[in-house]
Design a protein around this motif. Structure first.
Motif, PDB file in Angstrom:
ATOM      1  N   LEU A  93      90.818 110.903 155.740  1.00  0.00           N
ATOM      2  CA  LEU A  93      90.577 111.890 156.795  1.00  0.00           C
ATOM      3  C   LEU A  93      91.387 113.161 156.560  1.00  0.00           C
ATOM      4  N   ALA A  94      92.614 112.998 156.064  1.00  0.00           N
ATOM      5  CA  ALA A  94      93.432 114.173 155.755  1.00  0.00           C
ATOM      6  C   ALA A  94      92.809 114.998 154.638  1.00  0.00           C
ATOM      7  N   LEU A  95      92.257 114.320 153.638  1.00  0.00           N
ATOM      8  CA  LEU A  95      91.688 115.015 152.491  1.00  0.00           C
ATOM      9  C   LEU A  95      90.344 115.652 152.800  1.00  0.00           C
ATOM     10  N   ARG A  96      89.564 115.037 153.669  1.00  0.00           N
ATOM     11  CA  ARG A  96      88.170 115.440 153.812  1.00  0.00           C
ATOM     12  C   ARG A  96      87.818 116.104 155.134  1.00  0.00           C
ATOM     13  N   THR A  97      88.754 116.215 156.062  1.00  0.00           N
ATOM     14  CA  THR A  97      88.436 116.867 157.340  1.00  0.00           C
ATOM     15  C   THR A  97      89.523 117.855 157.713  1.00  0.00           C
ATOM     16  N   ASP A  98      89.223 118.666 158.696  1.00  0.00           N
ATOM     17  CA  ASP A  98      90.205 119.575 159.272  1.00  0.00           C
ATOM     18  C   ASP A  98      90.682 119.091 160.636  1.00  0.00           C
ATOM     19  N   PHE A  99      90.575 117.789 160.886  1.00  0.00           N
ATOM     20  CA  PHE A  99      90.972 117.236 162.173  1.00  0.00           C
ATOM     21  C   PHE A  99      92.398 116.695 162.138  1.00  0.00           C
ATOM     22  N   ASP A 100      93.231 117.271 161.270  1.00  0.00           N
ATOM     23  CA  ASP A 100      94.571 116.718 161.045  1.00  0.00           C
ATOM     24  C   ASP A 100      95.409 116.673 162.316  1.00  0.00           C
ATOM     25  N   ARG A 101      95.379 117.748 163.096  1.00  0.00           N
ATOM     26  CA  ARG A 101      96.163 117.774 164.341  1.00  0.00           C
ATOM     27  C   ARG A 101      95.704 116.682 165.296  1.00  0.00           C
ATOM     28  N   GLN A 102      94.406 116.573 165.470  1.00  0.00           N
ATOM     29  CA  GLN A 102      93.876 115.580 166.403  1.00  0.00           C
ATOM     30  C   GLN A 102      94.204 114.155 165.950  1.00  0.00           C
ATOM     31  N   ILE A 103      94.091 113.917 164.643  1.00  0.00           N
ATOM     32  CA  ILE A 103      94.361 112.584 164.114  1.00  0.00           C
ATOM     33  C   ILE A 103      95.830 112.227 164.286  1.00  0.00           C
ATOM     34  N   LEU A 104      96.726 113.167 163.944  1.00  0.00           N
ATOM     35  CA  LEU A 104      98.154 112.880 164.072  1.00  0.00           C
ATOM     36  C   LEU A 104      98.547 112.718 165.539  1.00  0.00           C
TER      37      LEU A 104
END
Length: 231
Positions: A93-104
């Motif tokens: 998910l970190a490599l393939r999306t820009d949802f890093d903030r939401q995921i963390l």
């Protein structure tokens, strides 16, 4: 050489983790992977109709889950492979999306909920509370790039740690009262059989995860992108 050029950041993280793996700097990451391990046990217990009574971690990178009911085979089997799958998922998910903030941020919320519901001992209370709040703070106040880096480090740490932990706990020290040892007691076959099976499955998961991350399928996109991301 093309892989080195295109994925220098990911390779740099792996090199740094390898060099620091046996130093105190990486101990919090190892304990976080143990949290994923114990949470995987808890998830398996709940999904198979059981109840989680207690979840704990220790400073020496140990932990346990006490549960009632549920499918014992799946609950015991979920720890190593579950934490590996969760870590690999975070990396992808970190490599393939820009949802890093939401995921963390979601990760932080989950840690705090687990702390509130299942943790009673002082060390895991402190570790999970500080880590969960730290994740929320990073997600809220720091850049997307830093959030992305944090997820990559957690994901890669899981990929490194889980196979080593399987080997160390179930094969090298097969007499240790590990998940595989308890599985052997309750369902038969030697501890090393279950450890070896988990080792093979973990290597398969790692192979396909890394193939997706840096191999020929690395351009697959997930979700909506705000920008291009360089692995």
């Amino acid at each position: 050489m093309q892989i080195l050029k295109n994925h220098w950041q990911l390779i740099s993280i792996m090199v740094v983790l390898f060099l620091l793996w046996n130093t105190p700097l990486v101990i919090p990451l190892k304990i976080l992977i143990v949290f994923l391990h114990e949470m995987s046990h808890a998830i398996a217990a709940i999904l198979t109709g059981g109840t989680v009574l207690d979840l704990s971690l220790s400073p020496n990178q140990g932990g346990h889950v006490i549960s009632s009911g549920g499918n014992r085979f799946l609950t015991l089997s979920a720890g190593y492979l579950g934490s590996l799958i969760l870590g690999a998922g975070l990396l992808i998910l970190a490599l393939r999306t820009d949802f890093d903030r939401q995921i963390l941020a979601l990760f932080g919320v989950v840690m705090l909920l687990v702390t509130l519901l299942y943790i009673r001992d002082w060390f895991p209370l402190l570790f999970c509370s500080v880590t969960g709040l730290g994740m929320l703070a990073i997600a809220r106040f720091l850049s997307l790039e830093i959030n992305d880096m944090v997820l990559r480090i957690i994901g890669l740490s899981s990929i490194f740690y889980v196979p080593y932990d399987i080997f160390d706990d179930t094969i090298r020290r097969s007499g240790l009262r590990s998940d595989a040892y308890m599985l052997s007691e309750e369902f038969g076959l030697p501890t090393v059989f279950w450890g070896g099976l988990w080792m093979v499955l973990s290597l398969i998961v790692i192979f396909y995860c890394m193939r997706f991350a840096i191999g020929e399928n690395s351009n697959i996109q997930i979700g909506r992108f705000k920008r291009d991301k360089t692995p």
